[in-house]
Motif scaffolding. Structure first.
Motif, PDB file in Angstrom:
ATOM      1  N   GLU A   6       0.827  -1.219   0.000  1.00 29.29           N
ATOM      2  CA  GLU A   6       0.000   0.000   0.000  1.00 29.29           C
ATOM      3  C   GLU A   6       0.861   1.269   0.000  1.00 29.29           C
TER       4      GLU A   6
ATOM      5  N   GLY B 166       4.275   1.171  -0.123  1.00 27.71           N
ATOM      6  CA  GLY B 166       5.428   0.953  -0.997  1.00 27.71           C
ATOM      7  C   GLY B 166       5.186   1.377  -2.424  1.00 27.71           C
TER       8      GLY B 166
ATOM      9  N   LYS C 235       0.374  -8.492  -8.154  1.00 26.86           N
ATOM     10  CA  LYS C 235       0.633  -7.167  -7.557  1.00 26.86           C
ATOM     11  C   LYS C 235       1.701  -6.418  -8.371  1.00 26.86           C
TER      12      LYS C 235
ATOM     13  N   GLY D  18      11.317 -12.158   2.443  1.00 27.76           N
ATOM     14  CA  GLY D  18      11.093 -12.515   3.844  1.00 27.76           C
ATOM     15  C   GLY D  18      11.805 -13.776   4.288  1.00 27.76           C
TER      16      GLY D  18
ATOM     17  N   SER E 291       9.719  -0.987   3.173  1.00 26.56           N
ATOM     18  CA  SER E 291       8.337  -0.655   3.572  1.00 26.56           C
ATOM     19  C   SER E 291       7.586  -1.969   3.772  1.00 26.56           C
TER      20      SER E 291
ATOM     21  N   ASN F 286       6.410 -11.108   9.610  1.00 27.03           N
ATOM     22  CA  ASN F 286       6.061 -10.269   8.456  1.00 27.03           C
ATOM     23  C   ASN F 286       6.601  -8.855   8.580  1.00 27.03           C
TER      24      ASN F 286
ATOM     25  N   ILE G 105      10.790   2.347   6.687  1.00 23.85           N
ATOM     26  CA  ILE G 105       9.472   2.961   6.893  1.00 23.85           C
ATOM     27  C   ILE G 105       8.835   2.345   8.137  1.00 23.85           C
ATOM     28  N   ASN G 106       8.203   3.188   8.935  1.00 24.64           N
ATOM     29  CA  ASN G 106       7.576   2.711  10.156  1.00 24.64           C
ATOM     30  C   ASN G 106       6.255   3.455  10.349  1.00 24.64           C
TER      31      ASN G 106
ATOM     32  N   PRO H  30      -2.703   7.431   9.550  1.00 26.28           N
ATOM     33  CA  PRO H  30      -3.094   6.516   8.481  1.00 26.28           C
ATOM     34  C   PRO H  30      -2.625   7.127   7.149  1.00 26.28           C
TER      35      PRO H  30
HETATM   36  N1  LIG Z   1      -1.021   1.708   5.403  1.00 31.13           N
HETATM   37  C1  LIG Z   1      -0.994   2.670   6.313  1.00 31.13           C
HETATM   38  O1  LIG Z   1      -1.990   3.401   6.512  1.00 31.13           O
HETATM   39  C2  LIG Z   1       0.268   2.980   7.063  1.00 31.13           C
HETATM   40  C3  LIG Z   1       0.257   4.060   7.958  1.00 31.13           C
HETATM   41  C4  LIG Z   1       1.413   4.401   8.633  1.00 31.13           C
HETATM   42  C5  LIG Z   1       2.564   3.652   8.432  1.00 31.13           C
HETATM   43  N2  LIG Z   1       2.540   2.574   7.586  1.00 31.13           N
HETATM   44  C6  LIG Z   1       3.758   1.793   7.450  1.00 31.13           C
HETATM   45  O2  LIG Z   1       4.067   1.485   6.107  1.00 31.13           O
HETATM   46  C7  LIG Z   1       4.766   0.238   6.061  1.00 31.13           C
HETATM   47  C8  LIG Z   1       4.101  -0.658   5.028  1.00 31.13           C
HETATM   48  O3  LIG Z   1       2.749  -0.828   5.374  1.00 31.13           O
HETATM   49  P1  LIG Z   1       1.626  -1.103   4.257  1.00 31.13           P
HETATM   50  O4  LIG Z   1       0.358  -0.616   4.793  1.00 31.13           O
HETATM   51  O5  LIG Z   1       2.091  -0.616   2.927  1.00 31.13           O
HETATM   52  O6  LIG Z   1       1.603  -2.689   4.277  1.00 31.13           O
HETATM   53  P2  LIG Z   1       1.204  -3.714   3.101  1.00 31.13           P
HETATM   54  O7  LIG Z   1       0.328  -3.094   2.081  1.00 31.13           O
HETATM   55  O8  LIG Z   1       0.735  -4.940   3.784  1.00 31.13           O
HETATM   56  O9  LIG Z   1       2.591  -4.013   2.391  1.00 31.13           O
HETATM   57  C9  LIG Z   1       3.603  -4.575   3.119  1.00 31.13           C
HETATM   58  C10 LIG Z   1       4.613  -5.210   2.207  1.00 31.13           C
HETATM   59  O10 LIG Z   1       5.420  -6.018   3.054  1.00 31.13           O
HETATM   60  C11 LIG Z   1       5.711  -7.208   2.392  1.00 31.13           C
HETATM   61  N3  LIG Z   1       5.728  -8.322   3.346  1.00 31.13           N
HETATM   62  C12 LIG Z   1       4.925  -8.524   4.410  1.00 31.13           C
HETATM   63  N4  LIG Z   1       5.241  -9.678   5.003  1.00 31.13           N
HETATM   64  C13 LIG Z   1       6.259 -10.206   4.298  1.00 31.13           C
HETATM   65  C14 LIG Z   1       6.994 -11.427   4.411  1.00 31.13           C
HETATM   66  N5  LIG Z   1       6.742 -12.324   5.391  1.00 31.13           N
HETATM   67  N6  LIG Z   1       7.955 -11.670   3.506  1.00 31.13           N
HETATM   68  C15 LIG Z   1       8.191 -10.787   2.514  1.00 31.13           C
HETATM   69  N7  LIG Z   1       7.526  -9.625   2.343  1.00 31.13           N
HETATM   70  C16 LIG Z   1       6.557  -9.349   3.236  1.00 31.13           C
HETATM   71  C17 LIG Z   1       4.603  -7.463   1.385  1.00 31.13           C
HETATM   72  O11 LIG Z   1       5.232  -8.035   0.264  1.00 31.13           O
HETATM   73  P3  LIG Z   1       4.492  -8.861  -0.895  1.00 31.13           P
HETATM   74  O12 LIG Z   1       4.320  -7.857  -1.983  1.00 31.13           O
HETATM   75  O13 LIG Z   1       5.449  -9.946  -1.197  1.00 31.13           O
HETATM   76  O14 LIG Z   1       3.173  -9.326  -0.332  1.00 31.13           O
HETATM   77  C18 LIG Z   1       4.012  -6.091   1.126  1.00 31.13           C
HETATM   78  O15 LIG Z   1       4.375  -5.587  -0.134  1.00 31.13           O
HETATM   79  C19 LIG Z   1       4.742  -0.326   7.481  1.00 31.13           C
HETATM   80  O16 LIG Z   1       5.958  -0.007   8.119  1.00 31.13           O
HETATM   81  C20 LIG Z   1       3.617   0.445   8.145  1.00 31.13           C
HETATM   82  O17 LIG Z   1       3.777   0.598   9.531  1.00 31.13           O
HETATM   83  C21 LIG Z   1       1.425   2.224   6.892  1.00 31.13           C
END
Ligand SMILES: NC(=O)c1ccc[n+]([C@@H]2O[C@H](COP(=O)([O-])OP(=O)(O)OC[C@H]3O[C@@H](n4cnc5c(N)ncnc54)[C@H](OP(=O)(O)O)[C@@H]3O)[C@@H](O)[C@H]2O)c1
Length: 229
Positions: A17, A19, A42, A65, A86, A110, A135-136, A181
């Motif tokens: 999301e 990334g 994706k 991972g 990310s 994860n 990213i956090n 968010p």
């Molecule tokens: N979304 C938000 O609203 C938000 C808000 C604040 C901060 N953040 C931060 O942004 C960062 C990313 O969050 P997101 O929302 O973008 O998450 P996301 O959409 O779930 O994407 C996370 C990515 O991590 C990879 N991943 C997860 N588990 C894995 C594993 N076991 N092995 C390899 N790859 C793995 C996934 O890769 P695949 O493509 O292989 O599935 C996916 O592309 C986090 O640090 C989060 O705290 C997000």
């Protein structure tokens, strides 16, 4: 605008999301961007979404991972100058006393462990002056009920970034905490002040550029207004 022409950047989680906004902005800054994902669909959608810049997008189906998967990705992509990680995502479920052990392991795997593996495999290939941005999210900073695995992972991830910086003084290693968010392709609208994935990406481009010389920093944005113009 930051100019990253000639730079090759791995975005671990670049099809996620947040990334994918980071990927798009690094491409717009002129970088060649390498994105691994376990999910070929994706990657296809990401390449379509980033549009005209996708001639500098390199997608690889694989898992960052696992140590073996990350090494395979590393060995197939050639030179990398910078990393943006990310990885992970959000989890909210139960109070600590009710969380099953396998759920705990899964969330930590994860997020924190995926960061550890990415660091373990890619730090050795970065050259002096390269950058690495973790990213956090706000879970690293705040305590609330029913989020223990992701909050413990996120706060430990900050420490991981600090330790990476101490151990690698030739690199610029920093954490970027998006403490709202985030607006993404699947959630394009939200409250005033929320950051967007593209905001994060523009700032990641700045952190990768020579204009940002610091290391070991935790940069926190709690509102879009806090991002320097
Ligand atoms: N979304 C938000 O609203 C938000 C808000 C604040 C901060 N953040 C931060 O942004 C960062 C990313 O969050 P997101 O929302 O973008 O998450 P996301 O959409 O779930 O994407 C996370 C990515 O991590 C990879 N991943 C997860 N588990 C894995 C594993 N076991 N092995 C390899 N790859 C793995 C996934 O890769 P695949 O493509 O292989 O599935 C996916 O592309 C986090 O640090 C989060 O705290 C997000």
């Amino acid at each position: 605008m930051t100019d990253l022409h000639g730079q090759r950047i791995l975005v671990a989680g670049g099809a996620g999301e947040v990334g994918e906004g980071i990927t798009r902005q690094l491409l717009r800054a002129g970088a060649t961007v390498i994105v691994p994902s376990r999910n070929a669909d994706k990657l296809k959608k990401l390449a379509e979404w980033v549009g005209e810049d996708n001639d500098r997008l390199i997608t690889i189906e694989g898992s960052i991972g696992t140590v073996e998967g990350a090494q395979t990705i590393r060995d197939s992509v050639g030179e990398i100058n910078h990393v943006v990680a990310s990885l992970g995502g959000w989890w909210q479920g139960k109070p600590i006393a009710e969380i099953e052990l396998d759920v705990w392991h899964q969330v930590i795997d994860n997020s924190l462990t995926a960061h550890f593996i990415t660091a373990k495999v890619f730090l050795p290939v970065l050259k002096d002056g390269g950058s690495y941005t973790l990213i956090n999210g706000g879970a690293a900073l705040h305590s609330m009920p029913n989020v223990a695995p992701i909050a413990v992972s996120a706060s430990s991830q900050l420490k991981l970034g600090e330790l990476m910086a101490v151990e690698n003084p030739n690199l610029r290693i920093n954490s970027l905490v998006l403490a709202t968010p985030v607006l993404t392709r699947s959630r394009p609208t939200g409250q005033d002040g929320w950051l967007s994935a593209d905001d994060a990406g523009r700032y990641c481009a700045y952190l990768a550029s020579d204009a940002f010389s610091q290391t070991g920093k935790t940069i926190i944005f709690q509102s879009v207004d806090q991002i320097p113009a």
